[in-house]
Design a protein around this motif. Structure first.
Motif, PDB file in Angstrom:
ATOM      1  N   MET A 120       0.856  -1.188   0.000  1.00 13.97           N
ATOM      2  CA  MET A 120       0.000   0.000   0.000  1.00 13.97           C
ATOM      3  C   MET A 120       0.896   1.245   0.000  1.00 13.97           C
ATOM      4  SD  MET A 120      -3.085   0.836   2.714  1.00 13.97           S
ATOM      5  CE  MET A 120      -2.270  -0.260   3.857  1.00 13.97           C
ATOM      6  N   ALA A 121       0.813   2.056  -1.062  1.00  7.76           N
ATOM      7  CA  ALA A 121       1.611   3.299  -1.101  1.00  7.76           C
ATOM      8  C   ALA A 121       1.094   4.211   0.000  1.00  7.76           C
ATOM      9  CB  ALA A 121       1.460   3.971  -2.451  1.00  7.76           C
ATOM     10  N   MET A 122       2.014   4.874   0.652  1.00  5.66           N
ATOM     11  CA  MET A 122       1.590   5.651   1.810  1.00  5.66           C
ATOM     12  C   MET A 122       1.951   7.113   1.660  1.00  5.66           C
ATOM     13  SD  MET A 122       2.212   4.433   5.608  1.00  5.66           S
ATOM     14  CE  MET A 122       2.109   5.579   6.944  1.00  5.66           C
ATOM     15  N   GLN A 123       1.007   7.919   2.039  1.00  9.25           N
ATOM     16  CA  GLN A 123       1.221   9.363   1.987  1.00  9.25           C
ATOM     17  C   GLN A 123       1.542   9.785   3.425  1.00  9.25           C
ATOM     18  OE1 GLN A 123      -2.467  10.947   0.523  1.00  9.25           O
ATOM     19  NE2 GLN A 123      -1.828  13.027   1.004  1.00  9.25           N
ATOM     20  N   TYR A 124       2.758  10.245   3.651  1.00 10.81           N
ATOM     21  CA  TYR A 124       3.132  10.561   5.030  1.00 10.81           C
ATOM     22  C   TYR A 124       2.625  11.926   5.445  1.00 10.81           C
ATOM     23  CZ  TYR A 124       6.525   6.820   4.268  1.00 10.81           C
ATOM     24  OH  TYR A 124       7.118   5.636   3.974  1.00 10.81           O
ATOM     25  N   PRO A 125       1.976  12.016   6.570  1.00 10.79           N
ATOM     26  CA  PRO A 125       1.610  13.338   7.076  1.00 10.79           C
ATOM     27  C   PRO A 125       2.798  14.001   7.771  1.00 10.79           C
ATOM     28  CG  PRO A 125       0.757  11.674   8.511  1.00 10.79           C
ATOM     29  CD  PRO A 125       1.522  10.951   7.444  1.00 10.79           C
ATOM     30  N   GLU A 126       2.584  15.209   8.219  1.00 13.92           N
ATOM     31  CA  GLU A 126       3.708  15.984   8.738  1.00 13.92           C
ATOM     32  C   GLU A 126       4.131  15.597  10.167  1.00 13.92           C
ATOM     33  OE1 GLU A 126       4.745  20.733   8.644  1.00 13.92           O
ATOM     34  OE2 GLU A 126       2.770  20.039   8.019  1.00 13.92           O
ATOM     35  N   TRP A 127       3.117  15.290  10.987  1.00 12.26           N
ATOM     36  CA  TRP A 127       3.393  15.145  12.419  1.00 12.26           C
ATOM     37  C   TRP A 127       3.066  13.759  12.944  1.00 12.26           C
ATOM     38  CZ3 TRP A 127       6.028  19.195  14.011  1.00 12.26           C
ATOM     39  CH2 TRP A 127       5.816  20.431  13.358  1.00 12.26           C
ATOM     40  N   ILE A 128       3.784  13.385  13.960  1.00  9.54           N
ATOM     41  CA  ILE A 128       3.575  12.088  14.607  1.00  9.54           C
ATOM     42  C   ILE A 128       3.795  12.285  16.110  1.00  9.54           C
ATOM     43  CG2 ILE A 128       5.983  11.351  14.357  1.00  9.54           C
ATOM     44  CD1 ILE A 128       4.859   8.622  13.416  1.00  9.54           C
ATOM     45  N   TRP A 129       3.187  11.437  16.903  1.00  4.20           N
ATOM     46  CA  TRP A 129       3.381  11.508  18.363  1.00  4.20           C
ATOM     47  C   TRP A 129       4.304  10.364  18.755  1.00  4.20           C
ATOM     48  CZ3 TRP A 129       2.703   8.419  22.610  1.00  4.20           C
ATOM     49  CH2 TRP A 129       2.484   9.028  23.863  1.00  4.20           C
ATOM     50  N   GLN A 130       5.346  10.681  19.516  1.00  9.73           N
ATOM     51  CA  GLN A 130       6.228   9.617  20.003  1.00  9.73           C
ATOM     52  C   GLN A 130       6.689   9.952  21.410  1.00  9.73           C
ATOM     53  OE1 GLN A 130      10.068   9.065  18.093  1.00  9.73           O
ATOM     54  NE2 GLN A 130       9.945   6.847  18.318  1.00  9.73           N
ATOM     55  N   ASN A 131       6.499   9.008  22.291  1.00  7.41           N
ATOM     56  CA  ASN A 131       6.952   9.138  23.683  1.00  7.41           C
ATOM     57  C   ASN A 131       6.628  10.505  24.286  1.00  7.41           C
ATOM     58  OD1 ASN A 131       7.875   6.525  23.669  1.00  7.41           O
ATOM     59  ND2 ASN A 131       9.934   7.086  23.007  1.00  7.41           N
ATOM     60  N   GLY A 132       5.394  10.919  24.112  1.00 10.73           N
ATOM     61  CA  GLY A 132       4.939  12.117  24.805  1.00 10.73           C
ATOM     62  C   GLY A 132       5.060  13.413  24.034  1.00 10.73           C
ATOM     63  N   GLU A 133       5.690  13.374  22.851  1.00 11.29           N
ATOM     64  CA  GLU A 133       5.776  14.645  22.104  1.00 11.29           C
ATOM     65  C   GLU A 133       5.289  14.472  20.679  1.00 11.29           C
ATOM     66  OE1 GLU A 133       9.753  16.175  21.512  1.00 11.29           O
ATOM     67  OE2 GLU A 133      10.523  14.544  22.747  1.00 11.29           O
ATOM     68  N   ILE A 134       4.761  15.571  20.154  1.00 10.30           N
ATOM     69  CA  ILE A 134       4.447  15.628  18.727  1.00 10.30           C
ATOM     70  C   ILE A 134       5.724  16.073  18.020  1.00 10.30           C
ATOM     71  CG2 ILE A 134       3.216  16.953  16.964  1.00 10.30           C
ATOM     72  CD1 ILE A 134       1.098  15.436  18.089  1.00 10.30           C
ATOM     73  N   LYS A 135       6.129  15.332  17.015  1.00 18.09           N
ATOM     74  CA  LYS A 135       7.365  15.697  16.315  1.00 18.09           C
ATOM     75  C   LYS A 135       7.203  15.503  14.811  1.00 18.09           C
ATOM     76  CE  LYS A 135       9.828  12.540  18.847  1.00 18.09           C
ATOM     77  NZ  LYS A 135      10.848  11.543  19.154  1.00 18.09           N
ATOM     78  N   PRO A 136       8.123  16.062  14.005  1.00 20.26           N
ATOM     79  CA  PRO A 136       8.048  15.839  12.562  1.00 20.26           C
ATOM     80  C   PRO A 136       8.170  14.341  12.246  1.00 20.26           C
ATOM     81  CG  PRO A 136       9.543  17.643  13.057  1.00 20.26           C
ATOM     82  CD  PRO A 136       9.202  16.999  14.368  1.00 20.26           C
ATOM     83  N   TRP A 137       7.414  13.886  11.264  1.00 20.42           N
ATOM     84  CA  TRP A 137       7.338  12.469  10.892  1.00 20.42           C
ATOM     85  C   TRP A 137       8.725  11.838  10.801  1.00 20.42           C
ATOM     86  CZ3 TRP A 137       3.077   9.256   9.794  1.00 20.42           C
ATOM     87  CH2 TRP A 137       3.396   8.044   9.191  1.00 20.42           C
ATOM     88  N   LYS A 138       9.672  12.543  10.117  1.00 22.31           N
ATOM     89  CA  LYS A 138      10.966  11.892   9.856  1.00 22.31           C
ATOM     90  C   LYS A 138      11.839  11.775  11.108  1.00 22.31           C
ATOM     91  CE  LYS A 138      13.462  15.875   7.852  1.00 22.31           C
ATOM     92  NZ  LYS A 138      12.508  16.897   8.337  1.00 22.31           N
ATOM     93  N   GLU A 139      11.465  12.457  12.154  1.00 28.38           N
ATOM     94  CA  GLU A 139      12.260  12.360  13.399  1.00 28.38           C
ATOM     95  C   GLU A 139      11.785  11.249  14.329  1.00 28.38           C
ATOM     96  OE1 GLU A 139      12.541  16.218  15.222  1.00 28.38           O
ATOM     97  OE2 GLU A 139      13.177  17.101  13.300  1.00 28.38           O
TER      98      GLU A 139
END
Ligand code: PMP
Length: 305
Positions: free
Chosen positions: A1-20
């Motif tokens: 499934m081709a995926m369109q990445y959004p800008e933000w993601i949540w990881q370990n308590g923070e919202i951060k840029p997808w690539k981080e």
């Protein structure tokens, strides 16, 4: 499934840029499949975007984690807020949400007590099994791969490692030209699709496979049981032999991603009329009606973003 990445993601308590939002290559989960996750959809409703059965999905996430002794370092309320945040911050409405908790870096070996990392991603998602699947239905085959036996890996946990089985089933089906694969349980009786539960219709009665058939007891399966009973249908959970797939009046697959997908042909044999059956259509109407306001949500399943 081709995926369109959004800008933000949540990881370990923070919202951060997808690539981080990365994990170390020596993370336990990468080597041993030690992650638990959920797949949740949000829909556009007349009252605004809503996450469907968010509470029930998160409850299952904590249950999956309990089975594997993974103590999540966030409360269910914190993860619910994280889900809402990733939808909101990415400006999404009809989307798929993926909370995942995994054994991270800091301890190796099978019984290691590693840190538990948690992330929540979301991205836009349309019909999972293809744009026509909901209308005309899909073809399916019974896989040469069986589901794992109940005394090997618990099917009731939605754990990353379980999806090695799902990949074998789905990849074999696609390689052979089918839309999806259906697995038998170790008992030889029907289990479920690669990532979906099954309902068969006989003489107006809905039959679905039981928890003892190595299925993930899906939230969509539960939703359909409730909606169907409410609409006057009888629903039974029972052991189902493989050949009943060929004899049913209607067969459908259901899941958060697959929603309610009719199956029109199995192992080259036409199912019922070869089209989405009357009851499948009715269930689709009731299910999708929850999101356009035609089915009253008496259960509080639509949780505002
Ligand atoms: N079975 C399996 C193996 C699945 O991966 C899924 C999708 N999560 C389902 C069933 C359906 O579960 P749900 O309706 O909760 O999405």
């Amino acid at each position: 499934m081709a995926m369109q990445y959004p800008e933000w993601i949540w990881q370990n308590g923070e919202i951060k840029p997808w690539k981080e939002a990365t994990a170390h290559v020596m993370s336990h989960a990468l080597h041993y499949g030690s992650s638990v996750f959920e797949g949740i959809r949000s829909y556009v409703t007349p009252e605004g975007a809503a996450i469907f059965r968010l509470t029930d999905h998160l409850k299952r996430l904590y249950q999956s984690a309990k089975i594997y002794d993974m103590a999540l370092p966030y409360s269910q309320d914190q993860l619910a807020a994280a889900c809402r945040d990733v939808i909101g911050k990415n400006g999404l409405s009809a989307a798929y949400l993926r909370p995942v908790a995994y054994r991270g870096l800091g301890g190796f070996g099978l019984s290691a007590e590693t840190p538990i990392d948690v992330a929540v991603a979301a991205w836009p998602m349309g019909p999972y099994l293809g744009p026509e699947a909901l209308e005309v239905g899909i073809t399916a085959c019974v896989s040469s791969w069986q589901r794992f036996a109940p005394n090997t890996i618990p099917a009731g946990a939605k754990a990353g490692g379980n999806y090695l089985s799902g990949q074998l089933v789905a990849r074999e089906a696609r390689r052979l030209g089918f839309g999806e694969g259906i697995a038998l349980a170790a008992s030889g009786l029907l289990s479920e699709g690669a990532g979906e539960n099954l309902f068969l219709v006989f003489d107006g009665v809905l039959h679905t496979t039981p928890a003892s058939a190595s299925i993930l007891t899906g939230i969509t399966r539960d939703t359909l049981k409730v909606l169907a009973r409410e609409d006057g249908f009888e629903v039974v959970e029972r052991d189902i032999p493989r050949e009943y797939l060929y004899l049913a009046d209607e067969v459908l697959m259901c899941g958060t991603a697959a929603e309610i997908t009719p199956i029109r042909e199995i192992d080259g044999k036409q199912v019922g009329s070869g089209k989405a059956g009357r009851i499948t259509r009715r269930l689709q109407q009731l299910y999708f009606g929850l999101f356009d306001g035609k089915t009253q949500d008496k259960w509080g399943w639509l949780e505002p973003v």
